[in-house]
Motif scaffolding. Structure first.
Motif, PDB file in Angstrom:
ATOM      1  N   GLN A 100      -8.005  -2.424   4.561  1.00 37.11           N
ATOM      2  CA  GLN A 100      -8.797  -2.786   3.381  1.00 37.11           C
ATOM      3  C   GLN A 100      -9.773  -1.659   3.022  1.00 37.11           C
ATOM      4  OE1 GLN A 100     -11.812  -5.979   3.776  1.00 37.11           O
ATOM      5  NE2 GLN A 100     -10.640  -7.058   2.206  1.00 37.11           N
ATOM      6  N   PHE A 146       0.838  -1.206   0.000  1.00 31.90           N
ATOM      7  CA  PHE A 146       0.000   0.000   0.000  1.00 31.90           C
ATOM      8  C   PHE A 146       0.868   1.250   0.000  1.00 31.90           C
ATOM      9  CE2 PHE A 146      -2.812   2.960   2.575  1.00 31.90           C
ATOM     10  CZ  PHE A 146      -3.601   3.321   1.486  1.00 31.90           C
ATOM     11  N   GLN A 169      -9.753   4.760  -1.330  1.00 36.31           N
ATOM     12  CA  GLN A 169      -8.831   5.409  -2.261  1.00 36.31           C
ATOM     13  C   GLN A 169      -9.172   5.053  -3.704  1.00 36.31           C
ATOM     14  OE1 GLN A 169      -4.504   4.225  -2.746  1.00 36.31           O
ATOM     15  NE2 GLN A 169      -4.227   6.092  -1.550  1.00 36.31           N
ATOM     16  N   GLN A 170      -9.653   3.833  -3.906  1.00 37.74           N
ATOM     17  CA  GLN A 170     -10.039   3.370  -5.238  1.00 37.74           C
ATOM     18  C   GLN A 170     -11.466   3.775  -5.614  1.00 37.74           C
ATOM     19  OE1 GLN A 170      -9.408  -0.875  -4.938  1.00 37.74           O
ATOM     20  NE2 GLN A 170      -7.233  -0.718  -5.449  1.00 37.74           N
ATOM     21  N   ASN A 221       2.022   2.197  -3.287  1.00 43.23           N
ATOM     22  CA  ASN A 221       0.920   2.479  -4.218  1.00 43.23           C
ATOM     23  C   ASN A 221       0.511   1.268  -5.041  1.00 43.23           C
ATOM     24  OD1 ASN A 221       0.688   5.279  -3.501  1.00 43.23           O
ATOM     25  ND2 ASN A 221       2.523   5.684  -4.718  1.00 43.23           N
ATOM     26  N   GLU A 222       0.657   0.095  -4.449  1.00 42.94           N
ATOM     27  CA  GLU A 222       0.239  -1.148  -5.111  1.00 42.94           C
ATOM     28  C   GLU A 222      -1.020  -1.662  -4.396  1.00 42.94           C
ATOM     29  OE1 GLU A 222       1.334  -2.439  -7.776  1.00 42.94           O
ATOM     30  OE2 GLU A 222       3.296  -1.516  -8.092  1.00 42.94           O
ATOM     31  N   GLY A 223      -2.127  -0.965  -4.634  1.00 45.53           N
ATOM     32  CA  GLY A 223      -3.356  -1.258  -3.917  1.00 45.53           C
ATOM     33  C   GLY A 223      -3.885  -2.663  -4.133  1.00 45.53           C
ATOM     34  N   GLU A 224      -3.863  -3.131  -5.381  1.00 42.03           N
ATOM     35  CA  GLU A 224      -4.410  -4.460  -5.667  1.00 42.03           C
ATOM     36  C   GLU A 224      -3.581  -5.562  -5.014  1.00 42.03           C
ATOM     37  OE1 GLU A 224      -7.235  -5.354  -6.967  1.00 42.03           O
ATOM     38  OE2 GLU A 224      -7.770  -3.245  -7.175  1.00 42.03           O
ATOM     39  N   SER A 273      -9.498   1.491   3.779  1.00 41.47           N
ATOM     40  CA  SER A 273      -8.730   2.646   3.308  1.00 41.47           C
ATOM     41  C   SER A 273      -8.381   2.509   1.831  1.00 41.47           C
ATOM     42  CB  SER A 273      -7.464   2.798   4.150  1.00 41.47           C
ATOM     43  OG  SER A 273      -6.694   3.891   3.717  1.00 41.47           O
ATOM     44  N   ILE A 274      -7.982   1.312   1.439  1.00 42.65           N
ATOM     45  CA  ILE A 274      -7.629   1.075   0.037  1.00 42.65           C
ATOM     46  C   ILE A 274      -8.861   1.192  -0.854  1.00 42.65           C
ATOM     47  CG2 ILE A 274      -6.730  -0.628  -1.606  1.00 42.65           C
ATOM     48  CD1 ILE A 274      -5.053  -1.744   0.754  1.00 42.65           C
ATOM     49  N   TYR A 275      -9.959   0.580  -0.438  1.00 42.41           N
ATOM     50  CA  TYR A 275     -11.193   0.660  -1.222  1.00 42.41           C
ATOM     51  C   TYR A 275     -11.658   2.113  -1.373  1.00 42.41           C
ATOM     52  CZ  TYR A 275     -12.001  -4.410  -1.257  1.00 42.41           C
ATOM     53  OH  TYR A 275     -11.920  -5.769  -1.474  1.00 42.41           O
ATOM     54  N   LEU A 318      -4.475  -5.619  -1.397  1.00 40.11           N
ATOM     55  CA  LEU A 318      -5.760  -6.263  -1.157  1.00 40.11           C
ATOM     56  C   LEU A 318      -5.642  -7.787  -1.202  1.00 40.11           C
ATOM     57  CD1 LEU A 318      -8.163  -3.958  -3.203  1.00 40.11           C
ATOM     58  CD2 LEU A 318      -8.071  -4.184  -0.717  1.00 40.11           C
TER      59      LEU A 318
END
Length: 255
Positions: free
Chosen positions: A121, A92, A127-128, A95-98, A123-125, A101
């Motif tokens: 999780q 994360f 951001q996406q 910047n490698e969100g996937e 936070s990443i969602y 996850l």
């Protein structure tokens, strides 16, 4: 309307797993099935040197090295949920969100009770801009710890964007979550400001101003002043609006 929300994630909490007992368990079928499922997904806490070094490097921002060390630790103990969560944090940060996850998915499969995993999780969602999924993650976090004010605030935030951009009619009640967050933490400035944003969007100007005023009292921020200033102008209290414009310019720019 100017929107400002913030998110903070705490450091990784240590896991403690009870040792299994050979004694027969007594309970209904539903409870037994739940225990069997938990046993199948049980995480084994890792105390390897690789994982210890990985956590140090992760804290120091050496994310690629931390990933490599966590992966080496997983070769020793493939059931270490904390190692997967550590990799997720590092990914994360890169910047490698996937990829993050994917690692979170592995972590919660091993330990479904990892509160921090669901918060990351979400936070990443967010951001996406996958707000419905962020809501689901935060709902799970609330189930695990219903006393954490930030989970309610963040779910309210996700619900706001879900209804604003995605027309999600089934999103949680934003104001109810904000009230819960403030009941748990009355000094939560961001929650007061978010409440002001919600009330302003419903044209409840006086109530919005009261919420922004409380946010400013607790934590004077540029966005809080701008939100309050905009409401004064919308209420046709022009002189107060221009006073605030001057104050914002002086306090945040000239000083």
């Amino acid at each position: 309307m100017i929107i400002a929300f913030s998110v903070g994630l705490t450091g990784c909490a240590s896991e403690s797993e009870p040792e299994s007992s050979n004694k027969p368990r007594i309970g209904n079928n539903k409870s037994n099935k739940r225990r069997k499922k938990q046993k199948k997904n049980k995480s084994v806490v890792c105390h390897s040197q690789e994982c210890k070094e990985a956590r140090v490097n992760l804290k120091d921002g050496k994310n690629k090295l931390a990933i490599a060390l966590f992966k080496r630790g997983l070769l020793v103990n493939p059931k270490c949920a904390r190692a997967h969560l550590g990799i997720a944090k590092a990914e994360f940060a890169l910047n490698e969100g996937e990829k993050a996850l994917q690692e979170i998915g592995k972590a919660v499969a091993l330990n479904p009770n990892m509160l921090e995993a669901y918060l990351l999780q979400a936070s990443i969602y967010s951001q996406q801009q996958r707000h419905d999924k962020a809501i689901s993650s935060l709902t799970q976090a609330i189930k695990l710890d219903p006393t954490l004010a930030s989970s309610y605030y963040l779910r309210a935030r996700a619900a706001y964007f879900a209804t604003w951009f995605d027309d999600d009619d089934e999103a949680p009640d934003m104001i109810a979550d904000l009230e819960k967050a403030l009941a748990l933490n009355p000094s939560y400035a961001e929650a007061h400001e978010a409440k002001g944003i919600y009330l302003a969007s419903k044209h409840k100007v006086k109530e919005a101003i009261a919420s922004f005023s409380k946010a400013i009292e607790l934590k004077p921020t540029y966005d809080s002043y701008l939100n309050k200033m905009e409401d004064f102008i919308n209420q046709n209290i022009w002189w107060l609006g221009w006073v605030l414009i001057f104050f914002v310019f002086w306090f945040f720019i000239l000083r």
